[in-house]
Write a protein that holds these residues in place. Structure first.
Motif, short mmCIF file in Angstrom:
data_model
loop_
_atom_site.label_atom_id
_atom_site.label_comp_id
_atom_site.label_asym_id
_atom_site.label_seq_id
_atom_site.Cartn_x
_atom_site.Cartn_y
_atom_site.Cartn_z
N PRO A 1 47.67 51.33 49.31
CA PRO A 1 47.52 50.29 50.57
C PRO A 1 46.54 50.55 51.49
O PRO A 1 46.55 50.81 52.58
N TRP A 2 45.35 50.86 51.01
CA TRP A 2 43.98 51.25 51.98
C TRP A 2 43.08 50.06 52.29
O TRP A 2 43.00 49.18 51.70
N PRO B 1 41.22 46.95 46.09
CA PRO B 1 41.55 46.15 45.06
C PRO B 1 43.07 46.01 44.46
O PRO B 1 43.96 45.25 44.46
N MET B 2 43.59 47.34 44.81
CA MET B 2 45.25 47.32 44.37
C MET B 2 46.02 46.63 45.43
O MET B 2 47.25 46.46 45.27
N GLY C 1 33.35 46.91 44.96
CA GLY C 1 33.07 46.17 43.68
C GLY C 1 32.83 47.29 42.75
O GLY C 1 32.67 48.66 43.13
N LYS C 2 32.70 46.81 41.34
CA LYS C 2 32.84 47.94 40.49
C LYS C 2 31.57 48.15 39.84
O LYS C 2 30.64 47.53 39.83
N ILE C 3 31.02 49.58 39.68
CA ILE C 3 29.95 49.91 38.90
C ILE C 3 30.65 50.77 37.84
O ILE C 3 31.33 51.71 37.72
N SER C 4 30.11 50.11 36.45
CA SER C 4 30.66 50.89 35.16
C SER C 4 32.15 50.89 35.23
O SER C 4 32.47 52.07 34.72
N GLY C 5 32.91 49.94 35.75
CA GLY C 5 34.26 49.79 35.48
C GLY C 5 35.00 50.63 36.85
O GLY C 5 36.26 50.40 36.78
#
Length: 461
Positions: free
Chosen positions: A115-116, A103-104, A180-184
């Motif tokens: 940068p992954w 995401p970054m 995706g995010k789980i609990s942020g």
């Protein structure tokens, strides 16, 4: 008063049909992005942070960026030397498969601190006489790795192996990655199929989709970076994954009971959506919940009993309804499509009510009328893009359609959506034949149109 209130119910219904038809026939222009060359074959196509199309080629084992305006191609990585086979008796389904960007890469572009890029690929073939003569399973190994992207040199380097013990096959590898995010907290998710167990040359292979701690027929979850020593597998596995193995160590399993999930994507609502190829009927669209069982091969599609007395994965089905209760399995939110009596279907698989769902993406833009909160699903059969309009909660399907302008233009493997929501990019297989043991585009051996191309569909409404 509103004059519409005085209209007859029949006229109101006609007006509804007109509005529905207009919503399903939005105008698009089609353009081929890579006119001067073919891809061999694109498995993953992702809109990158630099406004390029990032693409994996499953047979060529190449990762590239493609300029969507002129088709210019910049190779980022060639990993063909990392596999120990060149021409096995049966090619692994996929090869170089899924890819996901941290995401970054988007939020901090052009100088991301992480940068992954994550990729999945089949790297090892265990040669056997059974595979060579078509009488038995073809056994491969699959690796998931993380690479660093260098923006100055346009290269991927410094691979970190996340896991390399995943089994592979010439059928049903699945091979999709998403983040995706789980609990942020963001995590990496991977779909791994049931290896084609119970059919064709894998007919005697054990189906492990219901063996919870065996990593076949599952959705897996990994950390985006190791929690400690990068060389230790358990450091890549979140310590709150739902299951532990016989040694009380956390496994990568997030959900189970899957057949061949080639589509997986998160919505902004945090829901993980998945599309999954099934048998003669019931290609599934699922909402994935942690720790849930999705039934394969004890049942297929809904808990409706349409497979009672038949076989799935070469095993008899006594009662889907009973298995639903025993497994506490979760029904799909939609199927493409359910046949009430799949046992009566003829032997021509192209007429079966399955679409061979090959990818899924979530459209969340208020640009194309009535498209916001829609799932877009590509199909291998006859080249279609299905649009499933979701309810406000994102947990059910209001209506479904195919997009006329996108029908029949190729054998669709994956799609991505431009950030403005005005363009849909669809990757076409280079061949009409599947990468598994069976299948074709139209049943006659005719090559699919636009083989190896990326198609751009621009909304013109």
């Amino acid at each position: 008063k509103n004059p519409l209130l005085r209209l007859s119910p029949i006229l109101l219904f006609v007006l509804h049909l007109v509005n529905f038809a207009q919503a399903q026939n939005e105008p698009f222009n089609m353009r081929v992005v890579n006119t001067s060359y073919q891809l061999n074959s694109a498995w993953e196509i992702t809109w990158g942070p630099d406004d390029s199309l990032w693409v994996t080629e499953n047979n060529a084992y190449l990762i590239s960026k493609i300029n969507p305006a002129n088709g210019g191609k910049t190779q980022l990585l060639n990993i063909s030397s990392l596999k120990d086979f060149t021409n096995p008796p049966k090619w692994p389904q996929g090869g170089l498969m899924g890819m996901a960007l941290h995401p970054m890469m988007y939020s901090q572009w052009p100088n991301p601190s992480k940068p992954w890029v994550y990729i999945a690929y089949v790297y090892h073939y265990a040669a056997s006489a059974a595979c060579s003569n078509g009488t038995g399973a073809c056994n491969f190994k699959t690796r998931i790795a993380r690479y660093d992207y260098d923006r100055a040199s346009h290269t991927l380097s410094n691979p970190q192996v996340i896991i390399e013990s995943l089994n592979g096959s010439n059928d049903h590898n699945s091979g999709r990655l998403t983040i995706g995010k789980i609990s942020g907290t963001p995590y990496l998710f991977y779909t791994i199929g049931d290896m084609g167990a119970g059919q064709f040359n894998n007919i005697n292979r054990t189906n492990n989709a219901q063996t919870r701690d065996t990593l076949e027929g599952k959705i897996l979850r990994f950390n985006l970076e190791p929690d400690g020593d990068a060389g230790a597998l358990d450091k890549w596995i979140p310590n709150d994954n739902p299951y532990t193995d016989a040694n009380s160590k956390q496994t990568a399993v997030w959900s189970w009971g899957h057949r061949n999930a080639q589509g997986i994507s998160f919505g902004s609502n945090g829901i993980l959506y998945q599309s999954e190829q099934q048998d003669k009927s019931d290609d599934e669209v699922n909402v994935i919940e942690v720790g849930r069982n999705y039934g394969w091969p004890k049942l297929s599609g809904y808990c409706d009993g349409n497979y009672n007395g038949l076989t799935l994965a070469n095993k008899p089905v006594v009662s889907e309804q009973t298995q639903c209760i025993a497994l506490n399995s979760k029904d799909p939110v939609y199927t493409l499509y359910t046949d009430p009596n799949p046992g009566a279907l003829n032997t021509n698989y192209l007429t079966w009510p399955t679409v061979a769902a090959s990818s899924i993406d979530v459209y969340e833009k208020n640009v194309i009328p009535n498209w916001n909160r829609s799932l877009l699903i590509t199909s291998l059969k006859a080249g279609k893009v299905f649009r499933l309009h979701l309810n406000a909660a994102g947990t059910g399907v209001i209506d479904s359609s195919t997009i006329p302008a996108m029908r029949g233009q190729g054998r669709y493997r994956d799609l991505c959506i431009s950030p403005d929501g005005l363009k849909i990019y669809v990757a076409c297989d280079i061949s009409g034949q599947t990468s598994g043991p069976t299948g074709s585009y139209n049943g006659g051996g005719t090559a699919a149109p636009n083989a190896g191309r990326i198609l751009e569909f621009s909304y013109t409404g």
